[in-house]
Design a protein around this motif. Sequence first.
Motif, short mmCIF file in Angstrom:
data_model
loop_
_atom_site.label_atom_id
_atom_site.label_comp_id
_atom_site.label_asym_id
_atom_site.label_seq_id
_atom_site.Cartn_x
_atom_site.Cartn_y
_atom_site.Cartn_z
N THR A 137 0.68 -0.98 -0.21
CA THR A 137 -0.20 0.08 0.03
C THR A 137 0.81 1.31 0.03
OG1 THR A 137 -1.54 -1.31 1.20
CG2 THR A 137 -1.65 1.19 1.32
N LEU A 138 0.78 2.34 -1.03
CA LEU A 138 1.58 3.37 -1.05
C LEU A 138 0.69 4.56 -0.41
CD1 LEU A 138 3.31 2.93 -4.62
CD2 LEU A 138 4.15 2.48 -2.29
N TYR A 139 1.27 5.53 0.35
CA TYR A 139 0.81 6.58 0.81
C TYR A 139 1.47 8.05 0.22
CZ TYR A 139 -1.11 3.16 3.80
OH TYR A 139 -2.00 2.10 4.53
N PRO A 140 0.89 8.44 -0.71
CA PRO A 140 1.94 9.55 -1.32
C PRO A 140 1.75 10.84 -0.39
CG PRO A 140 -0.14 8.95 -2.81
CD PRO A 140 -0.34 8.22 -1.52
N ILE A 141 2.97 11.30 -0.37
CA ILE A 141 3.04 12.43 0.34
C ILE A 141 3.49 13.58 -0.21
CG2 ILE A 141 4.45 13.44 2.49
CD1 ILE A 141 4.95 10.86 3.50
N ALA A 142 4.35 13.78 -1.21
CA ALA A 142 4.82 14.85 -2.08
C ALA A 142 5.16 14.23 -3.35
CB ALA A 142 5.60 15.75 -1.12
N ASP A 143 5.01 15.06 -4.45
CA ASP A 143 5.79 14.82 -5.66
C ASP A 143 5.92 16.32 -6.05
OD1 ASP A 143 5.19 12.25 -5.91
OD2 ASP A 143 3.30 12.53 -6.54
N ASP A 144 7.35 16.38 -6.81
CA ASP A 144 7.76 17.45 -7.35
C ASP A 144 8.53 17.17 -8.46
OD1 ASP A 144 7.37 20.10 -5.81
OD2 ASP A 144 7.89 18.75 -4.35
N VAL A 145 8.71 18.00 -9.50
CA VAL A 145 9.43 17.82 -10.92
C VAL A 145 10.19 18.99 -11.10
CG1 VAL A 145 9.31 17.41 -13.28
CG2 VAL A 145 7.77 16.27 -11.85
N LEU A 146 11.68 18.91 -11.46
CA LEU A 146 12.41 20.02 -11.53
C LEU A 146 12.91 19.81 -13.09
CD1 LEU A 146 14.65 20.09 -8.55
CD2 LEU A 146 12.85 21.46 -9.01
N PHE A 147 12.57 21.08 -13.93
CA PHE A 147 13.44 20.65 -15.33
C PHE A 147 14.86 21.32 -15.28
CE2 PHE A 147 8.79 20.77 -15.46
CZ PHE A 147 8.54 19.60 -16.42
N ALA A 148 15.81 20.57 -15.99
CA ALA A 148 17.17 21.26 -16.00
C ALA A 148 17.48 20.85 -17.49
CB ALA A 148 18.09 20.12 -15.10
N PRO A 149 18.65 21.52 -17.72
CA PRO A 149 19.06 21.52 -19.11
C PRO A 149 19.49 20.03 -19.73
CG PRO A 149 20.27 23.09 -17.86
CD PRO A 149 19.73 22.40 -17.01
N GLY A 150 19.83 19.11 -18.66
CA GLY A 150 19.69 17.63 -19.20
C GLY A 150 18.43 16.81 -19.24
N GLY A 151 17.33 17.43 -18.76
CA GLY A 151 16.18 16.72 -18.73
C GLY A 151 15.49 17.13 -17.32
N LYS A 152 14.63 16.17 -17.02
CA LYS A 152 13.86 16.58 -15.64
C LYS A 152 14.19 15.52 -14.56
CE LYS A 152 9.61 13.81 -16.68
NZ LYS A 152 8.12 13.77 -16.87
N VAL A 153 13.91 16.25 -13.54
CA VAL A 153 14.42 15.27 -12.24
C VAL A 153 13.16 15.36 -11.14
CG1 VAL A 153 15.66 15.39 -9.89
CG2 VAL A 153 16.84 16.31 -12.04
N VAL A 154 12.47 13.94 -11.07
CA VAL A 154 11.52 14.02 -10.34
C VAL A 154 11.71 13.25 -8.80
CG1 VAL A 154 9.31 12.60 -10.11
CG2 VAL A 154 10.21 12.90 -12.48
N ILE A 155 11.05 14.11 -8.06
CA ILE A 155 11.20 13.68 -6.35
C ILE A 155 9.84 13.35 -6.01
CG2 ILE A 155 12.02 14.69 -4.47
CD1 ILE A 155 12.88 16.82 -7.23
N ARG A 156 9.90 12.11 -5.32
CA ARG A 156 8.54 11.52 -4.71
C ARG A 156 8.90 11.06 -3.26
NH1 ARG A 156 7.01 8.92 -10.51
NH2 ARG A 156 5.55 10.50 -10.89
N THR A 157 7.96 11.69 -2.67
CA THR A 157 8.03 10.99 -1.25
C THR A 157 6.87 10.35 -0.74
OG1 THR A 157 9.56 12.80 -0.31
CG2 THR A 157 8.50 11.71 1.36
N TYR A 158 6.73 9.29 -0.27
CA TYR A 158 5.74 8.38 0.04
C TYR A 158 6.01 7.42 1.15
CZ TYR A 158 8.15 5.13 -2.88
OH TYR A 158 9.25 4.26 -3.34
N GLY A 159 4.83 6.82 1.69
CA GLY A 159 4.85 5.64 2.78
C GLY A 159 4.42 4.54 2.09
N VAL A 160 5.17 3.39 2.58
CA VAL A 160 4.91 2.06 1.93
C VAL A 160 4.77 1.16 3.15
CG1 VAL A 160 7.26 1.77 1.69
CG2 VAL A 160 5.62 0.55 0.23
N ALA A 161 3.73 0.33 2.82
CA ALA A 161 3.48 -0.70 3.82
C ALA A 161 2.83 -1.91 3.20
CB ALA A 161 2.43 0.06 4.91
N PRO A 162 3.25 -3.15 3.89
CA PRO A 162 2.60 -4.50 3.20
C PRO A 162 1.20 -4.20 3.50
CG PRO A 162 4.28 -5.00 4.85
CD PRO A 162 4.13 -3.61 4.90
N ALA A 163 0.33 -4.82 2.37
CA ALA A 163 -1.22 -4.69 2.17
C ALA A 163 -1.92 -5.32 3.54
CB ALA A 163 -1.64 -5.15 0.96
#
Length: 85
Positions: free
Chosen positions: A6-32
Amino acid sequence: MLDQMTLYPIADDVLFAPGGKVVIRTYGVAPATTGASVSYRTWVTGIRDQPRYWHWGHFEDAASGHRKVLEWLTGRGPQPSQALS
């Protein structure tokens, strides 16, 4: 395997840089299964030669850790350390 987690999303961000994009994801994870403990992680994709994930002990650590990772990636703060408990 993800169907057993089970995933519990906390925050998502995307940064755009000259070489492409950087994705930052923070979440909680637990067995179902009911009553299982949640572990918190921040994953960063799109960068090379840098740490790609952090583990956090609690929700509050994960939320502030996500902000610290974002500040570090944008050059506004030092590289965050992991808060394990």
